[in-house]
Write a protein that holds these residues in place. Structure first.
Motif, short mmCIF file in Angstrom:
data_model
loop_
_atom_site.label_atom_id
_atom_site.label_comp_id
_atom_site.label_asym_id
_atom_site.label_seq_id
_atom_site.Cartn_x
_atom_site.Cartn_y
_atom_site.Cartn_z
N ASN A 76 -0.75 -10.20 -0.94
CA ASN A 76 0.13 -9.03 -0.93
C ASN A 76 0.05 -8.29 -2.26
O ASN A 76 0.01 -7.06 -2.29
CB ASN A 76 1.58 -9.44 -0.68
CG ASN A 76 1.79 -9.97 0.71
OD1 ASN A 76 1.00 -9.71 1.62
ND2 ASN A 76 2.85 -10.74 0.89
N THR A 77 0.05 -9.06 -3.36
CA THR A 77 -0.02 -8.44 -4.68
C THR A 77 -1.33 -7.69 -4.84
O THR A 77 -1.36 -6.59 -5.39
CB THR A 77 0.13 -9.52 -5.77
OG1 THR A 77 1.30 -10.29 -5.50
CG2 THR A 77 0.25 -8.91 -7.15
N GLY A 229 2.01 -4.84 -11.67
CA GLY A 229 1.89 -5.24 -10.26
C GLY A 229 2.04 -6.74 -10.08
O GLY A 229 2.69 -7.21 -9.15
N PHE A 230 1.47 -7.51 -11.00
CA PHE A 230 1.58 -8.96 -10.92
C PHE A 230 3.02 -9.43 -11.18
O PHE A 230 3.37 -10.55 -10.85
CB PHE A 230 0.65 -9.64 -11.93
CG PHE A 230 -0.77 -9.75 -11.44
CD1 PHE A 230 -1.05 -10.32 -10.21
CD2 PHE A 230 -1.83 -9.29 -12.20
CE1 PHE A 230 -2.35 -10.44 -9.76
CE2 PHE A 230 -3.13 -9.39 -11.76
CZ PHE A 230 -3.39 -9.96 -10.53
N LEU A 232 5.66 -7.88 -9.96
CA LEU A 232 6.51 -7.31 -8.91
C LEU A 232 7.56 -8.31 -8.44
O LEU A 232 7.25 -9.42 -8.02
CB LEU A 232 5.61 -6.92 -7.73
CG LEU A 232 6.23 -6.09 -6.62
CD1 LEU A 232 6.53 -4.69 -7.12
CD2 LEU A 232 5.29 -6.04 -5.42
N SER A 250 6.18 -11.15 -2.93
CA SER A 250 5.34 -11.13 -4.12
C SER A 250 5.32 -12.53 -4.72
O SER A 250 6.19 -13.34 -4.43
CB SER A 250 5.86 -10.11 -5.13
OG SER A 250 6.99 -10.63 -5.80
N TYR A 275 -0.35 -19.14 -11.68
CA TYR A 275 -0.30 -17.69 -11.57
C TYR A 275 -0.53 -17.02 -12.92
O TYR A 275 -1.25 -16.02 -13.02
CB TYR A 275 1.06 -17.29 -10.98
CG TYR A 275 1.16 -15.85 -10.54
CD1 TYR A 275 0.26 -15.30 -9.65
CD2 TYR A 275 2.20 -15.04 -11.01
CE1 TYR A 275 0.37 -13.99 -9.24
CE2 TYR A 275 2.32 -13.73 -10.60
CZ TYR A 275 1.40 -13.21 -9.72
OH TYR A 275 1.51 -11.91 -9.32
#
Lengths: 294, 276
Positions: A76-77, A229-230, A232, A250, A275
């Motif tokens: 999704n990310t 974005g990461f 989110l 996310s 992550y």
């Protein structure tokens, strides 16, 4: 006067710099270095924070490897970034190009573009929730007046993450418009004049003069949007709770849920650790690519 | 012929800019109008309701301690910003103007830690807060943000740009290092102070993930946290107007500050390329 100097030389001088940096050192040990090692340590344990910790070897890692929901969150990310980054560059650069002409009211436009940047993401998300609602959303009503059928901006599983990506682009655009504007202003006007004499079209001028000159800004936008974005979290947390069908879940939201809804501290630390490494790798690769191209 | 072409170009240029400006401003103007709208009027697209009133704000104040959260957020942002300014300048000063063993290592550590994603420290830092018994206290919201690597680097750079003679002269006059930093050097680096202060304040004000983790007591919650929990918690579901009133109150302080200091805001953020 002499006494001050004397005291200075013989008591504090050697220790003084260390005294000055000591708040930082304490901070970095407690809130950065220790957590990194502790996070790594946690990845080998099962722990719900109340009962004692429980060593489980590499089981957290194998669980991560097989965790469909986590990979879905990563996917999704990536979908988010796939729309967010190009859209951000094209839209911000276009607006900056318009502002770069001789215009009146420059500061009015700058201020209005900038408001979403400084306002809390919570406000922006609540607002866009009203814009994008299915039945009562402003956007669907506007479309309805034009005779277009309602669109499930946030309820259609294939669409929701892209709606959030557009919202995030809108929120940050003002900042990137300013950054591009600064970039555009560094291009010497003689370059364009020379190109015009040579008979270059507008598009050729843009491609051969402007683009290479603002390359550093583009890469800065890419890296900042990637990191953003990461990270989110609040947008899906408020807007969709990760749904529909986990299509807007996310990675940060998933880590948050694992830690503070299910109290899987060991596992969520594993997710966070993995992550973070992933983010650093992606950003490092982007930077390497940039260096290569320059 | 040529002048009409230019005119059309101008119309297109301003048309595009005005449409863009509306797309950024309309939601906020609509939001303020909707917060004054009675329930049956909230969903309208009009900018100002037919029968405006304060009822949304009244029921908001009755439902959640929003006033208290405003005070909490302000206090936390002010204390955090002050601490970041102080710790940032002392450390930045030492790195810029003093020679000591380990200086270079500390500099590299700062640069490295800046690129470390927060996702790795999130869970351990929560556990640290639990072990220090700081969960549900203001300390949990201030201490982890009281030192900023970014601020240190900004101050280091600013101090490096100042002449050594300024410091030597102050020392000759018997000033100690604290006086030198805060009385002699600070007035010379006002732009850096403003930039660091604005970015820290906005960052602290808008932070929401960390408060969600360490604060459970409604009385201690920050404003964005309280509004978030109100918006997702179902308490606002039936009353859209109340939810929007909460968003208005959350947006207002920053928007007012922005309108007064907009040049500083834009310059600060653009000069560093940071959002939060």
């Amino acid at each position: 006067m002499a006494r001050g100097k004397f005291r200075f030389r013989f008591t504090g001088k050697k220790m003084l710099p260390y005294l000055l940096v000591s708040p930082y050192l304490l901070f970095v040990i407690v809130f950065v270095l220790f957590p990194v090692f502790f996070c790594f340590f946690l990845t080998f344990n099962k722990w719900n924070i109340i009962s004692p910790m429980h060593f489980i070897g590499l089981r957290n890692y194998s669980r991560l490897w097989h965790d469909r929901l986590f990979w879905k969150a990563i996917g999704n990310t990536l979908k988010f970034l796939l729309l967010h980054i190009p859209l951000q560059i094209v839209a911000s650069l276009s607006l900056a190009a318009l502002l770069n002409r001789k215009i009146r009211g420059l500061s009015f436009f700058r201020v209005s573009f900038f408001i979403p940047v400084i306002v809390s993401g919570v406000v922006v998300t609540i607002l866009w929730q009203q814009m994008l609602g299915y039945d009562a959303g402003l956007l669907n009503r506007l479309l309805g007046k034009l005779g277009i059928r309602q669109i499930g901006w946030l309820v259609n599983p294939d669409l929701a993450i892209y709606s959030i990506a557009v919202m995030a682009t809108w929120k940050n655009m003002g900042l990137y418009v300013i950054l591009f504007l600064i970039g555009l202003q560094t291009v010497p006007t003689q370059y364009y004049e020379a190109a015009k004499l040579e008979g270059a079209t507008r598009w050729q001028q843009f491609y051969h003069i402007t683009l290479p000159m603002i390359n550093p800004t583009i890469f800065m936008v890419v890296i900042l949007s990637t990191i953003g974005g990461f990270s989110l979290f609040i947008e899906p947390y408020i807007m969709t709770g990760g749904g529909p069908l986990n299509q807007t879940l996310s990675a940060v939201l998933y880590i948050y849920k694992q830690a503070f809804q299910y109290y899987n501290m060991g596992y969520s630390a594993t997710l966070g650790f993995f992550y973070a490494l992933m983010i650093m790798t992606v950003v490092l690769l982007q930077k390497k690519l940039i260096e290569k191209e320059n | 012929m040529k002048s009409t072409k230019i005119l059309i170009g101008r119309i297109f240029l301003y048309g595009a800019l005005i449409i863009a400006a509306i797309s950024f401003l309309y939601p906020f103007v609509w939001m303020i109008g909707a917060s004054f709208a009675p329930t049956h009027e909230v969903g309208k697209m009009t900018l100002w309701p037919m029968h405006p009133g304060w009822q949304n704000f009244v029921s908001l104040v009755n439902k959640i301690p929003i006033g208290r959260s405003l005070v909490n957020s302000l206090a936390i942002a002010i204390v955090t910003t002050s601490l970041v300014l102080v710790t940032g300048s002392t450390t930045g000063y030492a790195l810029a103007k003093m020679r000591f063993k380990g200086r270079q290592i500390i500099f590299y550590v700062i640069v490295f830690t800046m690129s470390l994603p927060f996702q790795i420290t999130l869970i351990p830092n929560y556990i640290t807060m639990v072990n220090l018994r700081l969960v549900d206290s203001f300390f949990a919201l201030v201490i982890p943000f009281a030192v900023s690597a970014f601020a240190i680097l900004m101050f280091r750079q600013a101090f490096q740009g100042l002449p050594q003679a300024l410091i030597d002269a102050a020392r000759m006059d018997g000033c100690n290092e604290w006086t030198i930093i805060f009385r002699i050097l600070w007035p010379n680096i006002k732009p850096t102070l403003v930039t660091v202060a604005i970015l820290t304040f906005i960052g602290s004000w808008n932070e929401v993930l960390w408060p969600l983790i360490v604060i459970r007591n409604e009385k201690l919650m920050t404003m964005p946290q309280l509004v978030t929990l109100f918006a997702v918690g179902g308490r606002a579901d039936s009353q859209l107007g109340v939810k929007i009133a909460a968003a208005v109150l959350l947006a207002l302080p920053v928007m007012i500050a922005f309108l007064f200091f907009q040049r500083h805001f834009i310059q600060s953020m653009a000069s560093t390329g940071l959002k939060d």
